[in-house]
Write an enzyme that holds these catalytic residues in place. Structure first.
Site, PDB file in Angstrom:
ATOM      1  N   LYS A 158      10.231  -6.049   5.069  1.00  0.00           N
ATOM      2  CA  LYS A 158       9.837  -4.659   5.307  1.00  0.00           C
ATOM      3  C   LYS A 158      10.172  -4.221   6.731  1.00  0.00           C
ATOM      4  O   LYS A 158      10.481  -3.051   6.982  1.00  0.00           O
ATOM      5  CB  LYS A 158       8.348  -4.478   5.022  1.00  0.00           C
ATOM      6  CG  LYS A 158       7.995  -4.448   3.544  1.00  0.00           C
ATOM      7  CD  LYS A 158       8.489  -3.187   2.863  1.00  0.00           C
ATOM      8  CE  LYS A 158       7.907  -3.031   1.473  1.00  0.00           C
ATOM      9  NZ  LYS A 158       8.298  -1.765   0.815  1.00  0.00           N
ATOM     10  N   LEU A 200       8.909  -5.883  -4.348  1.00  0.00           N
ATOM     11  CA  LEU A 200       8.126  -7.033  -4.770  1.00  0.00           C
ATOM     12  C   LEU A 200       7.001  -7.249  -3.776  1.00  0.00           C
ATOM     13  O   LEU A 200       7.169  -7.053  -2.565  1.00  0.00           O
ATOM     14  CB  LEU A 200       8.996  -8.294  -4.789  1.00  0.00           C
ATOM     15  CG  LEU A 200      10.121  -8.388  -5.807  1.00  0.00           C
ATOM     16  CD1 LEU A 200      10.900  -9.682  -5.589  1.00  0.00           C
ATOM     17  CD2 LEU A 200       9.585  -8.326  -7.225  1.00  0.00           C
ATOM     18  N   PRO A 237       7.902 -13.642   2.342  1.00  0.00           N
ATOM     19  CA  PRO A 237       8.999 -12.843   2.898  1.00  0.00           C
ATOM     20  C   PRO A 237       8.668 -11.361   3.094  1.00  0.00           C
ATOM     21  O   PRO A 237       9.443 -10.638   3.699  1.00  0.00           O
ATOM     22  CB  PRO A 237      10.117 -12.986   1.845  1.00  0.00           C
ATOM     23  CG  PRO A 237       9.702 -14.057   0.917  1.00  0.00           C
ATOM     24  CD  PRO A 237       8.200 -14.057   0.946  1.00  0.00           C
ATOM     25  N   TYR A 238       7.532 -10.916   2.571  1.00  0.00           N
ATOM     26  CA  TYR A 238       7.259  -9.481   2.509  1.00  0.00           C
ATOM     27  C   TYR A 238       7.323  -8.818   3.882  1.00  0.00           C
ATOM     28  O   TYR A 238       7.989  -7.796   4.058  1.00  0.00           O
ATOM     29  CB  TYR A 238       5.886  -9.249   1.878  1.00  0.00           C
ATOM     30  CG  TYR A 238       5.541  -7.809   1.625  1.00  0.00           C
ATOM     31  CD1 TYR A 238       5.996  -7.164   0.472  1.00  0.00           C
ATOM     32  CD2 TYR A 238       4.762  -7.073   2.518  1.00  0.00           C
ATOM     33  CE1 TYR A 238       5.678  -5.837   0.218  1.00  0.00           C
ATOM     34  CE2 TYR A 238       4.446  -5.749   2.278  1.00  0.00           C
ATOM     35  CZ  TYR A 238       4.902  -5.135   1.134  1.00  0.00           C
ATOM     36  OH  TYR A 238       4.590  -3.814   0.894  1.00  0.00           O
ATOM     37  N   GLY A 239       6.627  -9.388   4.873  1.00  0.00           N
ATOM     38  CA  GLY A 239       6.548  -8.763   6.193  1.00  0.00           C
ATOM     39  C   GLY A 239       7.896  -8.573   6.858  1.00  0.00           C
ATOM     40  O   GLY A 239       8.275  -7.447   7.226  1.00  0.00           O
TER      41      GLY A 239
END
Length: 284
Positions: free
Chosen positions: A172, A96, A167-169
């Site tokens: 990952k 996502l 939340p992406y960082g």
């Protein structure tokens, strides 16, 4: 790399997205049989139609899979074994992006109060747990055969640590750490684990028009393919536990030299070398 992967079976998650479609095209071109997994049935149908000859020949199969479900991941790998054979290559690409929160996230960064707990949980489930579920389901056969290639798509270290890019960082970053751990765990088995990242904004729908970035200046999705194919080759099998920046891959060079120019260790090994541990060193 034409024919380099003849007879190999590859699974690609997020296969109907901008980078995923390039991965599928590249692996098919190198001779592999490919299972393309994605949650978007419409885009999967388009992918299959774009490779009609491969699909008709049984070299390409597609399936709607929600990788946030361990049961769906295990079932999908089971179907691949039945239809194509045991997977030799796993590309953990499904993810996502921040556009799930809002389209202008690159110019108007996201603050913590905008992130619903359900959205946070979904990012963790797809971007981190999904890769772990797929790896767990696929790696057993690779270990038995003493040959396998796992290629994970994380992100640049800048993005992992960027403020207001959650939340992406951080998810990952967790995936990067997981990749490092699996590279060590499988290190002497014939199964390699490496990371490939674009290195910057990439011309896919995950970077919306609202970003304001000149799309011609972005990393093109096709740039991800040469490092992937090299890592899946016999020559690339000598390398395990590394992070490759596709945007720095120089196609004018021999693949081994190009890889050297964009390679670094996965994660942060320089920070892990001196733990305070009873007896001096933890078990490996």
């Amino acid at each position: 790399m034409t024919g380099e992967l003849e007879g190999r079976v590859a699974i690609v998650t997020g296969a109907a997205g901008g980078i995923g479609q390039e991965f599928v095209r590249g692996l098919l071109g190198a001779g592999a049989k490919v299972a393309a997994l994605d949650i978007d049935e419409g885009r999967l149908a388009g992918l299959s139609a774009g490779h009609e000859a491969d699909a008709s020949a049984g070299r390409l199969i597609t399936a709607r899979v929600d990788i946030s479900s361990c049961a769906e991941c295990e079932a999908a790998v089971g179907r691949v074994r039945e239809r194509l054979g045991g997977p030799d290559i796993l590309v953990n690409n499904g993810a996502l992006g921040m556009g799930v929160i809002r389209a202008d996230h690159m110019t108007n960064l996201v603050e913590i109060h905008e992130i619903d707990p359900e959205v946070w949980d979904r990012f963790v489930a797809v971007n981190l747990s999904g890769a772990w579920y797929m790896t767990r389901a696929a790696v057993g056969g690779m270990l038995d055969r003493e040959w396998g290639r796992i290629v994970n798509v994380t992100t640049s270290f800048f993005t992992m640590l960027r403020g207001k890019f959650h939340p992406y960082g951080p998810v990952k970053a967790g995936f990067e750490a997981m990749s490092a751990g699996h590279a060590t765990e499988f290190g002497d088995s014939g199964v390699t684990v490496n990371v490939v990242v674009p290195g910057g904004p990439t011309d896919t729908p995950m970077v919306p028009e609202e970003s304001g970035i000149d799309r011609a200046a972005m990393v093109q999705p096709s740039a991800m393919v040469p490092p992937l194919l090299w890592l899946c080759s016999e020559a690339g099998g000598a390398w395990n536990g590394h992070h490759y920046v596709a945007g720095n891959w120089d196609a004018a060079l021999d693949p081994a030299a190009a890889a050297e120019g964009c390679r670094a260790p996965i994660g942060w090994p320089d920070l892990a070398g001196s733990p305070v541990w009873p007896g001096g060193k933890p078990p490996e």
